[in-house]
Design an enzyme around this catalytic site. Sequence first.
Site, PDB file in Angstrom:
ATOM      1  N   ARG A  92       0.972  -1.533  -0.095  1.00 32.41           N
ATOM      2  CA  ARG A  92      -0.154  -0.140   0.361  1.00 32.41           C
ATOM      3  C   ARG A  92       0.950   1.258  -0.211  1.00 32.41           C
ATOM      4  O   ARG A  92       1.364   1.428   1.184  1.00 32.41           O
ATOM      5  CB  ARG A  92      -1.113   0.409   0.839  1.00 32.41           C
ATOM      6  CG  ARG A  92      -1.644  -1.187   1.540  1.00 32.41           C
ATOM      7  CD  ARG A  92      -3.216  -1.219   2.357  1.00 32.41           C
ATOM      8  NE  ARG A  92      -3.314  -2.995   2.701  1.00 32.41           N
ATOM      9  CZ  ARG A  92      -3.678  -2.714   3.877  1.00 32.41           C
ATOM     10  NH1 ARG A  92      -3.931  -1.868   5.024  1.00 32.41           N
ATOM     11  NH2 ARG A  92      -4.917  -3.458   4.098  1.00 32.41           N
ATOM     12  N   ASP A 144       1.323   5.125  -0.049  1.00 27.72           N
ATOM     13  CA  ASP A 144       0.863   6.667   0.472  1.00 27.72           C
ATOM     14  C   ASP A 144      -0.315   6.963   0.229  1.00 27.72           C
ATOM     15  O   ASP A 144       0.678   7.067  -1.479  1.00 27.72           O
ATOM     16  CB  ASP A 144       1.395   6.725   1.854  1.00 27.72           C
ATOM     17  CG  ASP A 144       1.790   5.964   2.835  1.00 27.72           C
ATOM     18  OD1 ASP A 144       1.251   4.950   3.090  1.00 27.72           O
ATOM     19  OD2 ASP A 144       2.318   6.404   3.743  1.00 27.72           O
ATOM     20  N   ARG A 153       9.919   7.420   4.333  1.00 29.02           N
ATOM     21  CA  ARG A 153      10.225   8.583   4.632  1.00 29.02           C
ATOM     22  C   ARG A 153      10.770   9.351   5.894  1.00 29.02           C
ATOM     23  O   ARG A 153      11.708  10.213   6.424  1.00 29.02           O
ATOM     24  CB  ARG A 153       8.542   8.873   3.728  1.00 29.02           C
ATOM     25  CG  ARG A 153       8.110   9.138   2.554  1.00 29.02           C
ATOM     26  CD  ARG A 153       6.625   9.405   2.867  1.00 29.02           C
ATOM     27  NE  ARG A 153       5.995  10.294   3.327  1.00 29.02           N
ATOM     28  CZ  ARG A 153       4.820  10.674   3.501  1.00 29.02           C
ATOM     29  NH1 ARG A 153       4.113  10.104   3.681  1.00 29.02           N
ATOM     30  NH2 ARG A 153       4.406  11.991   4.801  1.00 29.02           N
TER      31      ARG A 153
END
Length: 246
Positions: A51, A53, A199
């Site tokens: 998944r 973001d 991140r």
Amino acid sequence: MPRYKLTVEYDGAPYQGWQWQDHGPSVQGVMEAAGAKLNKGDPVLVYGSGRTDSGVHALAQVAHMDLDADMREDKLRDAMNYHMMNDPVTVLAAEKMPKDWHARFDARERRYLYRINDRRMKLALDLGRVWRIPMKLDADAMHHASQVLVGTHDFSTFRDTRCQSKSPIKTIDEINVIRAAEEIHLTFKARSFLHKQVRSIVGSLAEVGTGKWTTKDMKVALEAKDRTECGPVAPSEGLYLVSVHY
């Protein structure tokens, strides 16, 4: 009911992420709508390798779906792209797979790229494609600091509070930080990652690049196993899912 592996690129900017959402468009939603049109209107489920973001891009996301009809691979690819012609989502390749093959659970390696541009001038062509930090970064220092994260660790510091993974322990096989003209490229290789792990790491490494952090600070943050010790989380627009290997 044949199963098809789909290799997909997309611009993540218009979407709430890969996964279907109630409050906005998703890449999965776009692909399922296109797939249903190839399935006589019957619903189609598209499963991704992971998944991404909101705002994260993909050069080669991998997904799979089952169809009632047996279609030639190149015809399926072109038909999906026809029904997604107004969306920045493209099927690069389609391949028929065994019925028990799964895009997520059979993945053995995922690679990500994060792009930082450290020029002083504002962005024109790459706006929304890179993270602009308008001061020169020390790529060598960032690479050196990144190596303390390679291997198996408790990555609680670099784990989003909403992460649904059962354990904060992950193994990062490789991190590299290099300068490419006006950009810093950070590449990551692992079997899987925690929610916003890349991140979070990039934001902390940027602190090293500006001189605010040292390699020791990165090590202390990792060993703290405390989310409050993480640097600022890098924005989504610089992140790309590069490839998934099986």
